[in-house]
Scaffold this motif. Structure first.
Motif, short mmCIF file in Angstrom:
data_model
loop_
_atom_site.label_atom_id
_atom_site.label_comp_id
_atom_site.label_asym_id
_atom_site.label_seq_id
_atom_site.Cartn_x
_atom_site.Cartn_y
_atom_site.Cartn_z
N LEU A 289 -5.52 -7.09 1.46
CA LEU A 289 -4.89 -6.16 0.51
C LEU A 289 -5.95 -5.29 -0.16
CD1 LEU A 289 -2.33 -5.18 -0.99
CD2 LEU A 289 -2.76 -6.96 -2.69
N ARG A 290 -7.07 -5.90 -0.53
CA ARG A 290 -8.14 -5.15 -1.20
C ARG A 290 -8.72 -4.08 -0.29
NH1 ARG A 290 -11.55 -8.64 -5.39
NH2 ARG A 290 -9.81 -9.57 -6.49
N ALA B 278 0.84 -1.21 0.00
CA ALA B 278 0.00 0.00 0.00
C ALA B 278 0.87 1.26 0.00
CB ALA B 278 -0.93 -0.01 1.21
N ILE B 279 1.93 1.25 0.80
CA ILE B 279 2.82 2.43 0.86
C ILE B 279 3.42 2.70 -0.52
CG2 ILE B 279 5.04 3.26 1.80
CD1 ILE B 279 4.24 1.76 4.45
N GLY C 203 -2.15 -13.32 -8.53
CA GLY C 203 -2.71 -14.16 -7.46
C GLY C 203 -2.93 -13.46 -6.13
N VAL C 204 -1.97 -12.63 -5.71
CA VAL C 204 -2.08 -12.00 -4.38
C VAL C 204 -3.17 -10.92 -4.36
CG1 VAL C 204 -0.76 -10.84 -2.55
CG2 VAL C 204 0.37 -12.52 -3.98
N SER C 205 -3.61 -10.46 -5.54
CA SER C 205 -4.68 -9.46 -5.55
C SER C 205 -6.01 -10.05 -5.10
CB SER C 205 -4.82 -8.79 -6.93
OG SER C 205 -5.28 -9.71 -7.90
N ALA C 206 -6.05 -11.39 -4.94
CA ALA C 206 -7.24 -12.03 -4.37
C ALA C 206 -7.29 -11.82 -2.86
CB ALA C 206 -7.23 -13.53 -4.68
N ASN C 207 -6.17 -11.39 -2.27
CA ASN C 207 -6.09 -11.24 -0.81
C ASN C 207 -7.04 -10.15 -0.31
OD1 ASN C 207 -4.74 -9.93 1.75
ND2 ASN C 207 -3.96 -12.01 1.59
N TYR D 145 -9.74 -4.25 -9.63
CA TYR D 145 -9.12 -5.57 -9.63
C TYR D 145 -10.05 -6.58 -10.29
CZ TYR D 145 -11.36 -4.72 -5.09
OH TYR D 145 -12.19 -4.30 -4.10
N PRO D 146 -9.48 -7.73 -10.70
CA PRO D 146 -10.31 -8.75 -11.35
C PRO D 146 -11.13 -9.51 -10.30
CG PRO D 146 -7.94 -9.13 -11.74
CD PRO D 146 -8.06 -8.11 -10.66
N ARG D 147 -12.18 -10.20 -10.74
CA ARG D 147 -12.90 -11.10 -9.83
C ARG D 147 -11.89 -12.15 -9.33
NH1 ARG D 147 -16.36 -13.51 -14.87
NH2 ARG D 147 -15.80 -11.46 -15.64
N PRO D 148 -12.11 -12.71 -8.13
CA PRO D 148 -11.08 -13.60 -7.55
C PRO D 148 -10.57 -14.69 -8.49
CG PRO D 148 -12.76 -13.12 -5.93
CD PRO D 148 -13.22 -12.47 -7.20
N GLU D 149 -11.45 -15.34 -9.27
CA GLU D 149 -10.99 -16.44 -10.13
C GLU D 149 -10.09 -15.96 -11.28
OE1 GLU D 149 -14.15 -18.50 -12.29
OE2 GLU D 149 -15.38 -16.70 -12.09
N PHE D 150 -10.13 -14.65 -11.58
CA PHE D 150 -9.25 -14.12 -12.62
C PHE D 150 -8.04 -13.40 -12.03
CE2 PHE D 150 -12.94 -13.88 -15.94
CZ PHE D 150 -12.92 -15.26 -16.02
N CYS D 151 -7.91 -13.43 -10.69
CA CYS D 151 -6.67 -12.91 -10.06
C CYS D 151 -5.57 -13.94 -10.28
CB CYS D 151 -6.88 -12.72 -8.56
SG CYS D 151 -7.93 -11.31 -8.17
N THR D 152 -5.88 -15.20 -10.00
CA THR D 152 -4.90 -16.27 -10.21
C THR D 152 -4.91 -16.65 -11.70
OG1 THR D 152 -6.65 -17.69 -9.39
CG2 THR D 152 -4.87 -17.22 -7.87
#
Ligand code: KG4
Ligand code: ZN
Length: 337
Positions: free
Chosen positions: A275-276, A248-249, A268-272, A292-299
């Motif tokens: 973090l969101r 974030a920083i 992948g970590v954008s599903a966290n 961000y993408p929907r969770p299944e399109f993060c990974t």
């Protein structure tokens, strides 16, 4: 234009059909996680062989679900790097061969460009330009994105990628493979303010990252603790907080440095969830939109490859018959559209 997308860069076989007018028609995925779990990590040769087994049945399934026949497909996109060489070659060989036999063009897609463009598949896609934070198992990149293929790297990880740090830390805590999502789940049981971990490289200027020291710090803390289940959760919480806060920083710095008002997070970590939530708060503070993408399109998935390939094929970019693959491939080498 209907494009078939094939993703085989690591441990997921992903297939998708994307149409320029109708959008995403179908996508299918097979995860090899159960197979690799036995070994505590991805075994490259097993990954390649499993892609060979899965790719055509997944393609048939995707075509069935979309209700299309091979005559409808006007182009083929496959991940040609970065990733595991053998795994990439499966997608490249199948993709090129299908394109040749169907008499349609084919294009190799950069895996990280796929991640970067994945939020475009959502209902409210970001407009260019924007800052992208790409956080996957293999890469951590902050990118100034002016358009498709117009990328300037603002910062990157000097050692472990964010997802890799999650996975290695999870392994040290005995959470198995792939540990990132398991560690994130455990962190939900953790108590704040029990441990405070360092935020690496945030006390000096610049946008690069380093997560390997944090991983060691976590191990040392765990070894010196009572090693109870609650302590494990508290440590997972503190680790996740440190990664999230560090990301974030740097995102805030990147937005301020570029004066851009849109932030995309993908990989992948954008599903966290942590973090969101943190980046949403940061966006609000700066008056910036976060996408961000929907969770299944993060990974990893085929949809992002079909979409990125569609854009490049649509713009007339194709490759000669014959194919290569690039296990290492700087994203800044991509030609602009
Ligand atoms: O983008 P991806 O599917 O594959 C690569 O291109 O590397 O990212 C996989 C990474 C893994 O390291 C995994 O542990 C991490 O993303 N990951 C997460 C979460 N879901 C996946 N890390 C933290 N929290 C999650 N919820
Ligand atoms: Zn990926």
């Amino acid at each position: 234009m209907l494009v078939l997308g094939i993703e085989t860069s690591c441990d997921e076989t992903g297939i998708a059909l994307y149409d320029g007018e109708r959008g995403l028609l179908s996508h299918t995925l097979f995860s090899q996680v159960a197979m690799h779990a036995e070994y505590g990590g991805v075994v490259p040769e097993l990954a390649s062989r499993d892609h060979v087994r899965r790719v055509l049945p997944l393609l048939q399934q995707a075509m069935g679900e979309a209700g299309v026949s091979r005559a409808d497909i006007a182009g083929v996109a496959y991940t040609s790097g970065p990733g595991l060489m053998g795994a990439l070659l499966v997608g490249a060989a199948v993709g090129r061969s299908l394109a040749w036999s169907w008499g349609v063009p084919a294009v190799g897609v950069h895996h990280m460009e796929g991640h970067l463009l994945a939020p475009m598949l959502e209902e409210t896609p970001p407009a260019f330009p924007f800052v992208a934070l790409l956080v996957s198992g293999g890469h951590t990149l902050l990118v100034d994105v002016q358009g498709v293929g117009q990328y300037t790297i603002l910062g990157e990880s000097l050692d472990d990628a964010a997802g890799e740090a999650f996975d290695k830390t999870a392994k040290m805590l005995g959470l198995g493979y792939p540990g990132g999502p398991v560690l994130a789940k455990l962190a939900e049981q953790g108590r704040p303010d029990i441990y405070k971990f360092p935020r690496p490289m945030t006390d000096r200027p610049g946008l690069d990252f380093s997560f390997s020291g944090l991983k060691t710090f976590t191990l040392t803390t765990w070894q010196a603790s009572d090693q109870s289940e609650q302590t494990k959760a508290d440590i997972a919480y503190a680790f996740q907080q440190a990664v999230v806060e560090t990301l974030a920083i740097k995102c805030k710095r990147a937005l301020q440095q570029t004066s851009l008002k849109r932030l995309v997070i993908a990989g992948g970590v954008s599903a966290n969830k942590g973090l969101r939530v943190r980046l949403a708060a940061m966006g609000k503070e700066l008056g910036a939109e976060v996408y961000y993408p929907r969770p299944e399109f993060c990974t990893d998935n085929g949809a992002m490859i079909a979409y990125a390939g569609y854009l490049r094929l649509q713009a007339g970019q194709t490759e000669e018959l014959g194919f290569g693959a690039s296990p290492r491939w700087p994203i800044e080498e991509l030609p602009p559209l």
